[in-house]
Scaffold this active site. Structure first.
Site, PDB file in Angstrom:
ATOM      1  N   ASN A   9       9.923 -34.167   1.700  1.00 16.78           N
ATOM      2  CA  ASN A   9      11.173 -33.537   1.268  1.00 16.78           C
ATOM      3  C   ASN A   9      11.906 -33.085   2.524  1.00 16.78           C
ATOM      4  O   ASN A   9      11.526 -32.104   3.146  1.00 16.78           O
ATOM      5  CB  ASN A   9      10.845 -32.349   0.351  1.00 16.78           C
ATOM      6  CG  ASN A   9      12.089 -31.567  -0.049  1.00 16.78           C
ATOM      7  OD1 ASN A   9      13.217 -31.991   0.226  1.00 16.78           O
ATOM      8  ND2 ASN A   9      11.890 -30.432  -0.699  1.00 16.78           N
ATOM      9  N   LYS A  11      14.763 -31.864   2.771  1.00 21.13           N
ATOM     10  CA  LYS A  11      15.654 -30.720   2.501  1.00 21.13           C
ATOM     11  C   LYS A  11      17.036 -30.964   3.133  1.00 21.13           C
ATOM     12  O   LYS A  11      17.460 -32.110   3.236  1.00 21.13           O
ATOM     13  CB  LYS A  11      15.000 -29.423   2.970  1.00 21.13           C
ATOM     14  CG  LYS A  11      13.592 -29.240   2.377  1.00 21.13           C
ATOM     15  CD  LYS A  11      13.002 -27.885   2.556  1.00 21.13           C
ATOM     16  CE  LYS A  11      11.622 -27.834   1.918  1.00 21.13           C
ATOM     17  NZ  LYS A  11      10.982 -26.534   2.008  1.00 21.13           N
ATOM     18  N   HIS A  94      12.786 -27.445  -7.520  1.00 17.89           N
ATOM     19  CA  HIS A  94      12.231 -26.893  -6.286  1.00 17.89           C
ATOM     20  C   HIS A  94      12.528 -25.395  -6.230  1.00 17.89           C
ATOM     21  O   HIS A  94      13.590 -24.953  -6.661  1.00 17.89           O
ATOM     22  CB  HIS A  94      12.835 -27.614  -5.075  1.00 17.89           C
ATOM     23  CG  HIS A  94      12.092 -27.308  -3.818  1.00 17.89           C
ATOM     24  ND1 HIS A  94      12.270 -26.132  -3.130  1.00 17.89           N
ATOM     25  CD2 HIS A  94      11.144 -28.001  -3.144  1.00 17.89           C
ATOM     26  CE1 HIS A  94      11.460 -26.121  -2.071  1.00 17.89           C
ATOM     27  NE2 HIS A  94      10.766 -27.250  -2.062  1.00 17.89           N
ATOM     28  N   GLU A  96      13.482 -23.562  -3.947  1.00 17.78           N
ATOM     29  CA  GLU A  96      14.722 -23.204  -3.246  1.00 17.78           C
ATOM     30  C   GLU A  96      15.919 -23.335  -4.180  1.00 17.78           C
ATOM     31  O   GLU A  96      16.879 -22.573  -4.078  1.00 17.78           O
ATOM     32  CB  GLU A  96      14.880 -24.083  -1.983  1.00 17.78           C
ATOM     33  CG  GLU A  96      13.918 -23.629  -0.884  1.00 17.78           C
ATOM     34  CD  GLU A  96      13.423 -24.739   0.016  1.00 17.78           C
ATOM     35  OE1 GLU A  96      14.012 -25.827   0.036  1.00 17.78           O
ATOM     36  OE2 GLU A  96      12.399 -24.503   0.702  1.00 17.78           O
ATOM     37  N   GLU A 164       3.779 -25.797  -5.703  1.00 19.76           N
ATOM     38  CA  GLU A 164       4.240 -25.248  -4.433  1.00 19.76           C
ATOM     39  C   GLU A 164       4.339 -23.727  -4.549  1.00 19.76           C
ATOM     40  O   GLU A 164       5.364 -23.207  -5.021  1.00 19.76           O
ATOM     41  CB  GLU A 164       5.620 -25.810  -4.080  1.00 19.76           C
ATOM     42  CG  GLU A 164       5.643 -27.307  -3.909  1.00 19.76           C
ATOM     43  CD  GLU A 164       6.755 -27.757  -2.955  1.00 19.76           C
ATOM     44  OE1 GLU A 164       6.445 -28.486  -2.014  1.00 19.76           O
ATOM     45  OE2 GLU A 164       7.915 -27.363  -3.152  1.00 19.76           O
ATOM     46  N   GLY A 170       7.370 -23.139   4.007  1.00 19.60           N
ATOM     47  CA  GLY A 170       8.081 -22.865   5.253  1.00 19.60           C
ATOM     48  C   GLY A 170       7.582 -21.643   5.997  1.00 19.60           C
ATOM     49  O   GLY A 170       8.219 -21.166   6.930  1.00 19.60           O
ATOM     50  N   SER A 210       3.638 -25.674   3.566  1.00 16.01           N
ATOM     51  CA  SER A 210       3.081 -25.648   4.916  1.00 16.01           C
ATOM     52  C   SER A 210       1.973 -26.682   5.146  1.00 16.01           C
ATOM     53  O   SER A 210       0.999 -26.417   5.858  1.00 16.01           O
ATOM     54  CB  SER A 210       2.590 -24.240   5.274  1.00 16.01           C
ATOM     55  OG  SER A 210       3.671 -23.320   5.286  1.00 16.01           O
TER      56      SER A 210
HETATM   57  P1  13P Z   1       7.100 -26.872   4.049  1.00 16.64           P
HETATM   58  O1  13P Z   1       6.133 -28.015   4.140  1.00 16.64           O
HETATM   59  O2  13P Z   1       8.119 -26.861   5.129  1.00 16.64           O
HETATM   60  O3  13P Z   1       6.375 -25.563   3.879  1.00 16.64           O
HETATM   61  O4  13P Z   1       7.941 -27.090   2.699  1.00 16.64           O
HETATM   62  C1  13P Z   1       7.265 -27.388   1.546  1.00 16.64           C
HETATM   63  C2  13P Z   1       8.237 -27.787   0.512  1.00 16.64           C
HETATM   64  O5  13P Z   1       9.018 -26.975   0.042  1.00 16.64           O
HETATM   65  C3  13P Z   1       8.284 -29.191   0.094  1.00 16.64           C
HETATM   66  O6  13P Z   1       9.091 -29.369  -1.017  1.00 16.64           O
END
Ligand code: 13P
Length: 251
Positions: A9, A11, A94, A96, A164, A170, A210
């Protein structure tokens, strides 16, 4: 047997030319690995260019979001019908999007239904926030998210779930392999309850939060974890390739 999957992803990262560069760096290496589904999810504006670059390879494409209407006066939105010719997967729900764009269970459900209706495979994200985890509410939150996302859907064909935990995204603070395995097993049991044991056994459930080349082994040796949804580490060609290569060796 569930085919393992590693999805990147990206982002809101990469311009179109950066996306092209990144795909060029990882394309050959990824293409060689055939026992893992490799999915990359660049921003919308790069889907066409990236799609061209991976044509004829075993790399698959996903989008990061969709709107639930088919077409019409929804300025700035992208519909499932626009995506279905471009990609196979779409990330939905997601954390976010839940956090910054107020996507609640009802919206996530509409998006999952809209994706399935045109044959796009949703990668449905679920996960608890830190305070929910600390209050011992993980199970309750996940069950609620699964129920809300799947309401009035009678068959989840091709859907993938990504667990997740929000506190692990992150932050560099990943769950442990055992924690993730246990929670994914809980998710699978609830899919069995909501649908059927057969569907739950066939459904791929990924861990995200992560994931790096350094902790991939810890997650992939767990029997319930079918792969990973990778954020930051998917933006580095060698690291993403290492995650896929390790997965291929373990699964
Ligand atoms: P990170 O791997 O940067 O922690 O992000 C995970 C994520 O949100 C994947 O959709």
């Amino acid at each position: 047997m569930r085919t393992p999957m590693i999805a990147g992803n990206w982002k809101m990262n990469t311009t179109v030319s950066e996306a092209i560069e990144l795909v060029r760096e990882m394309r050959q290496g990824l293409d060689k690995i055939d026992n893992v589904d490799k999915v990359i999810c660049p921003p919308f504006i790069s889907l066409v260019a990236v799609g061209e670059l991976i044509k004829g390879s075993s790399i698959k494409l996903g989008a990061q979001n969709i709107y639930f209407e088919g077409k019409g006066a929804y300025t700035g939105e992208i519909s499932p019908l626009m995506l279905v010719d471009l990609c196979e997967f779409v990330i939905i729900g997601h954390s976010e999007r839940r956090q910054y764009f107020n996507e609640n269970g009802g919206i996530v459900n509409k998006k999952v239904r809209a994706a399935l209706a045109v044959g796009l495979k949703p990668i449905l994200c679920v996960g608890e926030r830190l305070e929910e985890n600390e209050a011992g509410r993980t199970k309750e939150i996940l069950i609620e998210q699964l129920k809300a996302s799947s309401a009035r859907i009678y068959y989840l064909s091709g859907m993938i779930i990504a667990y997740e935990p929000v506190w692990a995204i992150g932050t560099g603070r990943a769950a442990t392999g055992e924690q993730a395995n246990e929670t994914i097993s809980l998710i699978r049991r609830n899919i069995a309850r909501l649908y059927s044991d057969g569907l739950a056994q066939d459904m791929r459930i990924l861990y995200g939060g992560s994931v790096t080349a350094a902790n991939t082994t810890e997650f992939m040796k767990q029997p319930e974890i079918d792969g990973a949804l990778v954020g930051g580490a998917s933006l580095k060609a060698t690291e993403f390739l290492s995650i896929v290569t390790q997965t291929s060796a373990i699964k």
